[in-house]
Enzyme design. Sequence first.
Site, PDB file in Angstrom:
ATOM      1  N   ASN A 196      27.069  71.540  59.868  1.00  0.00           N
ATOM      2  CA  ASN A 196      26.413  72.793  59.437  1.00  0.00           C
ATOM      3  C   ASN A 196      25.239  73.216  60.324  1.00  0.00           C
ATOM      4  O   ASN A 196      24.920  74.391  60.401  1.00  0.00           O
ATOM      5  CB  ASN A 196      26.003  72.719  57.962  1.00  0.00           C
ATOM      6  N   GLU A 244      12.879  62.148  57.852  1.00  0.00           N
ATOM      7  CA  GLU A 244      13.047  62.618  59.222  1.00  0.00           C
ATOM      8  C   GLU A 244      11.864  63.509  59.617  1.00  0.00           C
ATOM      9  O   GLU A 244      11.116  63.987  58.769  1.00  0.00           O
ATOM     10  CB  GLU A 244      14.328  63.440  59.324  1.00  0.00           C
ATOM     11  N   GLU A 265      20.297  61.283  55.324  1.00  0.00           N
ATOM     12  CA  GLU A 265      19.986  62.556  54.669  1.00  0.00           C
ATOM     13  C   GLU A 265      21.290  63.084  54.109  1.00  0.00           C
ATOM     14  O   GLU A 265      22.259  63.254  54.857  1.00  0.00           O
ATOM     15  CB  GLU A 265      19.407  63.553  55.678  1.00  0.00           C
ATOM     16  N   CYS A 321      21.874  72.254  53.767  1.00  0.00           N
ATOM     17  CA  CYS A 321      21.554  71.239  52.748  1.00  0.00           C
ATOM     18  C   CYS A 321      20.407  71.716  51.867  1.00  0.00           C
ATOM     19  O   CYS A 321      20.286  71.300  50.721  1.00  0.00           O
ATOM     20  CB  CYS A 321      21.285  69.875  53.360  1.00  0.00           C
TER      21      CYS A 321
END
Length: 454
Positions: free
Chosen positions: A121, A433, A219, A253
Amino acid sequence: MIVGTVQRSDTFDAKKAIESAHQSIQIWAETPAPQRGTIIYRAFELLRSRQAEFAKTITEEEGKSLADALGEVHRSMNIMEYAAGEGRRMFGQTTPSELPHTLAYTTRRPLGVVSIITPWNFPLAIPAWKIAPALICGNTIVFKPATSTPISGINLVSLFEEAGLPPGVLNIVTGPGSSIGDTLVTHPMVRGISFTGSTDTGSRLYSMGAGTLKKVQCEMGGKNAIIVLSDADIEKALTSVVSGAFGSTGQRCTATSRLIVEETIYDNFISALIDKTKKLRIGYGLLPGIDIGPASSEEQLEQILRYIELGKAEGATLTYGGNRITGPGFDEGFYVEPTIFTGVTTNMSIAQEEIFGPVLTCFKVKDYAEAIAICNNVQFGLSSSIYTRDLSKAFSYVNQIETGMLHINAPTLGGEVHLPFGGTKASGVGTREQGTEAINFFSEITTVYVDYAG
Ligand code: ADP
């Protein structure tokens, strides 16, 4: 339209790539961090000079609109610029020692070889936000981009090569995760794994990595909600719901997949939302003025349509959209209408599972407390938002909400590269992250005691 032909690598290639990264550990670890930073900065400058070209490739291979693709390129540039600067920081601690004539401090060392596994994505930004911090910390890398969007990843690796990265430091393997993934995760030469993708795959990788005592960060999914209280700036909230739910075809996300509105303003809010949604322009991402591109693949379209059917079968009210779009201009892609469900209850699959498409599920609540309860009643905990002018409720929300990132009077989307990115519960595990957290993940702290008494 065929945008490229890419090698389907197997476990043999994956092992070769890991060995190549392993052989380059010393040369890269011994390169002073500011010098590593210079190479990353050069790659940043190259990307800056080729923004339009990189954005076009993202639109062609992933499907998002050119404006969204340009946003993705900017995000990638930001992280590369930031990581380059870290080469002159990467601070440790210096503390007093209990002992006389003793110096006590910490320093950072690379992990060694790290595997980086990314989804489709954000085919450029997610690789960039893992690769740049991993490199500045002195790690060597085996990178596996998503099977359906490898070209942006390949182009990114080429930038680093052109910027002067020594051979073998950054290796790319293209091909399905199912066939090469296990090698990248279990190989004894790999010391760290950074993964972004589905919660199912992430959970599997996490346990496999833990089994061989590797450092792992995953993630994963989200089911992000916007809460709109009755005192909110309605226009601002509407804009944010529309861009959060339908921008990038809902394939982020941090996309907004749930809307929770106080009952006193609910009916007016939903009807204004439908009016605003009707104005979105859907089409091929490279055409000017397009707001929403197609779903990224046929598989993705099918998943979205399956959830729409499930929502209807479970008793939610399909209030807007819900159909595949076909006909002139739409036959060469997987287009689906922005879709709004009302009358949703928390036990429904569309209220609980990540759809990863332009489908918004709406809840009517009696007050703030019920809104918080619904917001937290999912397995995920990535991002959330509240729209209110009530400072007390806004700050209670900060303390009560179970998401790793939260926004007050702003969309659920995005984030700035110098701040940590990630979620709680089924959305994320391991160190966050980006920002200094990325430096913490991609380095080992070494504690040093020096007795200089002579
Ligand atoms: P998404 O649907 O977001 O692509 P996935 O979890 O299916 O999420 O995929 C994310 C990344 O993980 C992709 O690069 C994919 O190829 C890879 N992957 C999938 N299965 C595995 C696996 N068993 N081991 C390692 N990587 C995998």
